[in-house]
Scaffold this active site. Structure first.
Site, PDB file in Angstrom:
ATOM      1  N   CYS A   1      -2.172   8.333  11.850  1.00  0.00           N
ATOM      2  CA  CYS A   1      -1.981   9.670  11.271  1.00  0.00           C
ATOM      3  C   CYS A   1      -3.043  10.652  11.759  1.00  0.00           C
ATOM      4  O   CYS A   1      -2.729  11.764  12.201  1.00  0.00           O
ATOM      5  CB  CYS A   1      -1.996   9.582   9.742  1.00  0.00           C
ATOM      6  SG  CYS A   1      -3.363   8.626   9.055  1.00  0.00           S
TER       7      CYS A   1
ATOM      8  N   HIS B   1      -5.525  13.914   4.426  1.00  0.00           N
ATOM      9  CA  HIS B   1      -6.790  14.052   5.138  1.00  0.00           C
ATOM     10  C   HIS B   1      -6.976  15.539   5.466  1.00  0.00           C
ATOM     11  O   HIS B   1      -5.999  16.272   5.623  1.00  0.00           O
ATOM     12  CB  HIS B   1      -6.773  13.327   6.484  1.00  0.00           C
ATOM     13  CG  HIS B   1      -6.401  11.879   6.437  1.00  0.00           C
ATOM     14  ND1 HIS B   1      -7.181  10.908   5.844  1.00  0.00           N
ATOM     15  CD2 HIS B   1      -5.349  11.211   6.976  1.00  0.00           C
ATOM     16  CE1 HIS B   1      -6.618   9.716   6.019  1.00  0.00           C
ATOM     17  NE2 HIS B   1      -5.499   9.883   6.692  1.00  0.00           N
TER      18      HIS B   1
HETATM   19  P1  NAD Z   1       2.009  -0.838   3.866  1.00  0.00           P
HETATM   20  O1  NAD Z   1       1.094  -1.908   3.397  1.00  0.00           O
HETATM   21  O2  NAD Z   1       2.311   0.307   2.958  1.00  0.00           O
HETATM   22  O3  NAD Z   1       3.418  -1.467   4.279  1.00  0.00           O
HETATM   23  C1  NAD Z   1       3.520  -2.606   5.073  1.00  0.00           C
HETATM   24  C2  NAD Z   1       4.751  -3.387   4.623  1.00  0.00           C
HETATM   25  O4  NAD Z   1       4.949  -4.497   5.481  1.00  0.00           O
HETATM   26  C3  NAD Z   1       4.633  -3.939   3.206  1.00  0.00           C
HETATM   27  O5  NAD Z   1       5.856  -3.702   2.540  1.00  0.00           O
HETATM   28  C4  NAD Z   1       4.409  -5.423   3.424  1.00  0.00           C
HETATM   29  O6  NAD Z   1       4.911  -6.209   2.370  1.00  0.00           O
HETATM   30  C5  NAD Z   1       5.203  -5.660   4.687  1.00  0.00           C
HETATM   31  N1  NAD Z   1       4.807  -6.829   5.464  1.00  0.00           N
HETATM   32  C6  NAD Z   1       3.636  -7.472   5.501  1.00  0.00           C
HETATM   33  N2  NAD Z   1       3.660  -8.469   6.411  1.00  0.00           N
HETATM   34  C7  NAD Z   1       4.894  -8.455   6.961  1.00  0.00           C
HETATM   35  C8  NAD Z   1       5.537  -9.228   7.964  1.00  0.00           C
HETATM   36  N3  NAD Z   1       4.908 -10.216   8.594  1.00  0.00           N
HETATM   37  N4  NAD Z   1       6.822  -8.938   8.279  1.00  0.00           N
HETATM   38  C9  NAD Z   1       7.486  -7.923   7.663  1.00  0.00           C
HETATM   39  N5  NAD Z   1       6.894  -7.141   6.710  1.00  0.00           N
HETATM   40  C10 NAD Z   1       5.626  -7.416   6.368  1.00  0.00           C
HETATM   41  O7  NAD Z   1       1.421  -0.337   5.241  1.00  0.00           O
HETATM   42  P2  NAD Z   1       1.607   1.109   5.877  1.00  0.00           P
HETATM   43  O8  NAD Z   1       0.625   2.032   5.264  1.00  0.00           O
HETATM   44  O9  NAD Z   1       3.042   1.468   5.868  1.00  0.00           O
HETATM   45  O10 NAD Z   1       1.094   0.843   7.360  1.00  0.00           O
HETATM   46  C11 NAD Z   1       1.947   0.292   8.354  1.00  0.00           C
HETATM   47  C12 NAD Z   1       1.380   0.647   9.714  1.00  0.00           C
HETATM   48  O11 NAD Z   1       1.380   2.083   9.835  1.00  0.00           O
HETATM   49  C13 NAD Z   1      -0.069   0.218   9.958  1.00  0.00           C
HETATM   50  O12 NAD Z   1      -0.237  -0.064  11.322  1.00  0.00           O
HETATM   51  C14 NAD Z   1      -0.861   1.467   9.605  1.00  0.00           C
HETATM   52  O13 NAD Z   1      -2.120   1.524  10.234  1.00  0.00           O
HETATM   53  C15 NAD Z   1       0.071   2.536  10.129  1.00  0.00           C
HETATM   54  N6  NAD Z   1      -0.115   3.850   9.503  1.00  0.00           N
HETATM   55  C16 NAD Z   1      -0.339   3.965   8.173  1.00  0.00           C
HETATM   56  C17 NAD Z   1      -0.542   5.222   7.625  1.00  0.00           C
HETATM   57  C18 NAD Z   1      -0.855   5.419   6.172  1.00  0.00           C
HETATM   58  O14 NAD Z   1      -1.573   6.325   5.844  1.00  0.00           O
HETATM   59  N7  NAD Z   1      -0.337   4.605   5.281  1.00  0.00           N
HETATM   60  C19 NAD Z   1      -0.482   6.357   8.433  1.00  0.00           C
HETATM   61  C20 NAD Z   1      -0.181   6.202   9.795  1.00  0.00           C
HETATM   62  C21 NAD Z   1      -0.011   4.945  10.317  1.00  0.00           C
END
Ligand code: NAD
Length: 340
Positions: free
Chosen positions: A141, A220
């Site tokens: 992000c 942010h």
């Molecule tokens: P999150 O924890 O909200 O969601 C991840 C999901 O994946 C959960 O539902 C979890 O149960 C599931 N999961 C875990 N292991 C798994 C597997 N082996 N197979 C399938 N599903 C599985 O995480 P998020 O915040 O959505 O982040 C996901 C990605 O996006 C990360 O790389 C993060 O760095 C990136 N990201 C996050 C944000 C943010 O602010 N949340 C912003 C930009 C990018």
């Protein structure tokens, strides 16, 4: 023919990407994968998304609570042209094996190291670099926010040096176990990892980033100080450049948007779903130019800013649009971003 998209990992980012995919004219959502049943899994079923079991989950866990599942992740991959991996940080890299075995293309998120994919991606900055690729990483992000701004500033005026202080949200709204709850926590590693991450897209940009974490879940805020190579005559040119670029929203002083609470209130009222703000948000009044030194603040809605970028990454990989601006236009119209 529409490109068939699977979403593996149905959390903060994955559920938003799934919602965005179903709104695109040239994409089809074939299913989403979750590890365990919860209210989000039920919501996915209610939305009509085919639900698959991923990670260490088991179909029996879903059966036990009466949630119908269509299979496991390998089944899902067998029905897809591309999978968007939105699993937690560093889990995605471990999934590459699965994706390779299924012969599907894959998009990874910013929580993975850059070498998980052939290219790190931002639609405004380097759309063409993802053309025809099999593995693409949509940057985080914060990196997305900075890369978009750099895509506006660099080609117009050049950059001698870019410094960003990132005021980072402590947690996403649903993460009740994270902090700080009452404190300001500096990231003592200088520069923070964000600057090097921006250079995965702009390798020659002289950028340094530092970060502090504050007790908010909303957004942010980036404090940008940019020394321009060939500055414009006044700050109005900067304002105009941001204003005419998609995925930037500028608030004028009369609009009364003092900070992130009003930005989120604006989002609650415009009805694009989940109260998301997928644009970089700038305060017009804060865009300042003193000689070569430009300053501006931008707010970044961490939960949603990367969503349209994932859509454009798919379009680039499958060459569905002639250029980035065309893809951005299709995505943003479908999401209801344009003009709202
Ligand atoms: P999150 O924890 O909200 O969601 C991840 C999901 O994946 C959960 O539902 C979890 O149960 C599931 N999961 C875990 N292991 C798994 C597997 N082996 N197979 C399938 N599903 C599985 O995480 P998020 O915040 O959505 O982040 C996901 C990605 O996006 C990360 O790389 C993060 O760095 C990136 N990201 C996050 C944000 C943010 O602010 N949340 C912003 C930009 C990018």
């Amino acid at each position: 023919m529409r490109i068939r998209v699977a979403v593996n990992g149905y959390g903060t980012i994955g559920k938003r990407i799934a919602d965005a995919v179903v709104r695109q004219p040239d994409l089809e959502l074939v299913g989403v994968a979750k590890t365990h049943p919860d209210f989000e899994a039920r919501r996915a079923v209610e939305r009509g998304y085919a639900l698959y079991v991923g990670g260490d989950g088991s179909p029996a866990g879903f059966d036990a609570v009466g949630l119908p599942v269509a299979g496991t992740v390998p089944d899902l991959l067998g029905r897809a042209d591309v999978v968007v991996d939105a699993t937690p940080d560093k889990v995605g890299a471990g999934n590459r094996r699965l994706y390779d075995a299924a012969g599907v293309r894959a998009i990874f998120q910013g929580g993975e190291a850059a070498d998980v994919a052939e290219v790190s991606f931002n639609a405004l900055a380097n759309y063409a670099a993802a053309r025809g690729k099999r593995r693409v990483r949509v940057v985080s992000c914060n990196t997305t926010g900075i890369a978009r701004a750099a895509a506006v500033v660099l080609p117009r005026w050049g950059v001698e040096r870019w410094d960003v202080t990132l005021v980072r949200r402590a947690a996403d709204p649903a993460e009740s176990k994270k902090g700080p709850l009452n404190g300001i926590v500096p990231s003592l590693h200088i520069p923070s990892h964000h600057g090097p991450d921006v250079r995965t897209i702009f390798p020659d940009l002289a950028i340094a980033t530092v970060a502090v974490v504050v007790p908010t879940t909303l957004m942010h805020v980036h404090v940008n100080h940019v020394r321009l190579r060939s500055p414009p005559a006044d700050a109005a040119a900067l304002v105009e450049a941001f204003r005419e670029t998609p995925r930037f929203r500028l608030f004028a002083p009369w609009e009364g948007v003092g900070g992130t609470p009003q930005v989120m209130e604006f989002a609650r009222g415009r009805g694009i779903g989940r109260d998301d703000v997928m644009e970089n948000v700038l305060w017009q009044e804060g865009v300042t130019l003193e000689g070569k030194e430009a300053y501006f603040f931008q707010a970044i809605h961490q939960e949603s800013i990367v969503v349209p970028e994932n859509i454009d990454a798919i379009r680039a990989m499958f060459d569905l649009a002639p250029d980035g601006r065309t893809s951005i236009g299709i995505t943003d119209r479908a999401l209801g971003l344009a003009g709202r």
